[in-house]
Design a protein around this motif. Structure first.
Motif, mmCIF file in Angstrom:
data_model
loop_
_atom_site.group_PDB
_atom_site.id
_atom_site.type_symbol
_atom_site.label_atom_id
_atom_site.label_comp_id
_atom_site.label_asym_id
_atom_site.label_seq_id
_atom_site.Cartn_x
_atom_site.Cartn_y
_atom_site.Cartn_z
ATOM 1 N N MET A 1 11.530 11.209 -17.673
ATOM 2 C CA MET A 1 11.309 10.823 -16.288
ATOM 3 C C MET A 1 11.473 9.307 -16.157
ATOM 4 O O MET A 1 10.847 8.547 -16.888
ATOM 5 N N ILE A 2 12.322 8.866 -15.222
ATOM 6 C CA ILE A 2 12.603 7.440 -15.092
ATOM 7 C C ILE A 2 11.962 6.871 -13.827
ATOM 8 O O ILE A 2 11.522 7.611 -12.942
ATOM 9 N N ALA A 3 11.954 5.540 -13.740
ATOM 10 C CA ALA A 3 11.197 4.853 -12.695
ATOM 11 C C ALA A 3 11.622 5.252 -11.286
ATOM 12 O O ALA A 3 10.768 5.481 -10.419
ATOM 13 N N GLU A 4 12.923 5.334 -11.018
ATOM 14 C CA GLU A 4 13.350 5.607 -9.648
ATOM 15 C C GLU A 4 12.895 6.980 -9.168
ATOM 16 O O GLU A 4 12.793 7.213 -7.954
ATOM 17 N N GLU A 5 12.610 7.888 -10.088
ATOM 18 C CA GLU A 5 12.136 9.220 -9.716
ATOM 19 C C GLU A 5 10.662 9.212 -9.319
ATOM 20 O O GLU A 5 10.177 10.188 -8.733
ATOM 21 N N LEU A 6 9.943 8.137 -9.631
ATOM 22 C CA LEU A 6 8.506 8.061 -9.367
ATOM 23 C C LEU A 6 8.162 7.153 -8.194
ATOM 24 O O LEU A 6 6.985 6.969 -7.887
ATOM 25 N N ILE A 7 9.176 6.582 -7.535
ATOM 26 C CA ILE A 7 8.913 5.657 -6.432
ATOM 27 C C ILE A 7 8.110 6.354 -5.339
ATOM 28 O O ILE A 7 8.422 7.471 -4.915
ATOM 29 N N ASN A 8 7.049 5.682 -4.898
ATOM 30 C CA ASN A 8 6.196 6.202 -3.835
ATOM 31 C C ASN A 8 6.779 5.769 -2.488
ATOM 32 O O ASN A 8 6.644 4.613 -2.078
ATOM 33 N N GLN A 9 7.409 6.714 -1.807
ATOM 34 C CA GLN A 9 8.100 6.399 -0.553
ATOM 35 C C GLN A 9 7.135 6.103 0.591
ATOM 36 O O GLN A 9 7.560 5.612 1.649
ATOM 37 N N MET A 10 5.853 6.366 0.393
ATOM 38 C CA MET A 10 4.870 6.154 1.455
ATOM 39 C C MET A 10 4.401 4.702 1.538
ATOM 40 O O MET A 10 3.776 4.308 2.525
ATOM 41 N N ILE A 11 4.682 3.909 0.500
ATOM 42 C CA ILE A 11 4.191 2.525 0.479
ATOM 43 C C ILE A 11 5.361 1.576 0.699
ATOM 44 O O ILE A 11 6.196 1.381 -0.189
ATOM 45 N N PRO A 12 5.442 0.949 1.868
ATOM 46 C CA PRO A 12 6.541 0.034 2.163
ATOM 47 C C PRO A 12 6.232 -1.380 1.671
ATOM 48 O O PRO A 12 5.066 -1.725 1.434
ATOM 49 N N PRO A 13 7.253 -2.219 1.526
ATOM 50 C CA PRO A 13 7.008 -3.610 1.153
ATOM 51 C C PRO A 13 6.663 -4.464 2.374
ATOM 52 O O PRO A 13 6.988 -4.099 3.515
ATOM 53 N N LEU A 14 5.993 -5.549 2.142
ATOM 54 C CA LEU A 14 5.762 -6.546 3.172
ATOM 55 C C LEU A 14 6.920 -7.551 3.171
ATOM 56 O O LEU A 14 7.594 -7.730 2.155
ATOM 57 N N LYS A 15 7.115 -8.199 4.301
ATOM 58 C CA LYS A 15 8.080 -9.290 4.388
ATOM 59 C C LYS A 15 7.318 -10.601 4.369
ATOM 60 O O LYS A 15 6.150 -10.674 4.772
ATOM 61 N N SER A 16 7.973 -11.647 3.911
ATOM 62 C CA SER A 16 7.305 -12.946 3.834
ATOM 63 C C SER A 16 6.898 -13.459 5.204
ATOM 64 O O SER A 16 6.024 -14.321 5.326
ATOM 65 N N THR A 17 7.502 -12.926 6.279
ATOM 66 C CA THR A 17 7.161 -13.342 7.640
ATOM 67 C C THR A 17 6.032 -12.513 8.245
ATOM 68 O O THR A 17 5.593 -12.781 9.362
ATOM 69 N N ASP A 18 5.537 -11.497 7.516
ATOM 70 C CA ASP A 18 4.424 -10.692 8.019
ATOM 71 C C ASP A 18 3.129 -11.494 7.984
ATOM 72 O O ASP A 18 2.991 -12.471 7.227
ATOM 73 N N THR A 19 2.166 -11.052 8.774
ATOM 74 C CA THR A 19 0.899 -11.780 8.865
ATOM 75 C C THR A 19 -0.127 -11.261 7.867
ATOM 76 O O THR A 19 -0.002 -10.147 7.337
ATOM 77 N N VAL A 20 -1.148 -12.073 7.670
ATOM 78 C CA VAL A 20 -2.270 -11.675 6.825
ATOM 79 C C VAL A 20 -2.919 -10.417 7.376
ATOM 80 O O VAL A 20 -3.257 -9.490 6.624
#
Length: 221
Positions: A1-20
């Motif tokens: 089982m490799i990393a891309e198969e385990l990616i959690n699609q429910m958790i998005p990344p933040l952008k550096s322009t997002d707020t606290v």
């Protein structure tokens, strides 16, 4: 089982322009204390809840914060054991997955990784788990296998991680195809191996999760 198969699609990344405020709300929603930050699709690091809560300006943008763990990543093609190693070594809850151009693909949570560990263990059949602690220079999988096989057993999988209490030691987690580990433990002790934990194979799903939780707590993530 490799990393891309385990990616959690429910958790998005933040952008550096997002707020606290947005970052804190997302951490509460997804029940994590760290989230990845991307800039122009490039991963720049993790931002932690503790750092955000120290700031009183909830409208401040994330580009005012230092980002940690810029190198605590795995490539999309790496085995999930590599994900476990990165999580344990850095004591992080989420591990970013990147492609060859360092573009962000997603994150894997620690729980996702241990679910994969449990699934692989289940596929490998019944058995037990032993955790050994030893000096790094003394580690030899061939010798460990010899001691296991002398008791008519086989190692189904092995995972090596740093021992957080001693920089010169490693922890070796073994999945063995025997439910009764007593003779194997006696053999290891006879050859001065230190057994730090043992887990019998779960008989149902709840027990399996309980034992994986114990293992997770044991390695102090």
């Amino acid at each position: 089982m490799i990393a891309e198969e385990l990616i959690n699609q429910m958790i998005p990344p933040l952008k550096s322009t997002d707020t606290v405020d947005k970052a804190v709300r997302w951490m509460e929603e997804f029940r994590v204390n760290q989230l990845p930050v991307v800039k122009n699709r490039q991963y720049v690091g993790l931002v932690s809840e503790s750092a955000l809560l120290e700031n009183n300006d909830r409208e401040a943008t994330l580009d005012h914060f230092p980002f940690d763990y810029a190198d605590a990543v795995v490539m999309h093609y790496q085995h999930f054991y590599n994900v476990m190693e990165v999580a344990i070594r850095n004591k992080i809850q989420v591990v970013p997955v990147l492609d060859e151009h360092r573009e962000f693909l997603g994150v894997i949570t620690v729980n996702d990784t241990f679910a994969a560990f449990g699934q692989m263990s289940a596929l490998q059949g019944q058995g037990g788990i032993l955790v050994l602690s030893m000096n790094e220079r003394d580690y030899s999988l061939a010798e460990i296998s010899r001691h296991v096989e002398s008791n008519n057993a086989k190692i189904l999988s092995a995972f090596v991680s740093p021992d957080e209490t001693d920089g010169f030691k490693v922890k070796v987690t073994l999945k063995i195809n025997k439910n009764d580990l007593n003779r194997i433990i006696a053999t290891f002790e006879r050859f001065d191996y230190r057994i730090t934990a043992q887990f019998q194979e779960a008989t149902d799903l709840k027990d399996d999760h309980d034992r994986l939780d114990l293992l997770l707590k044991y390695i102090n993530i």
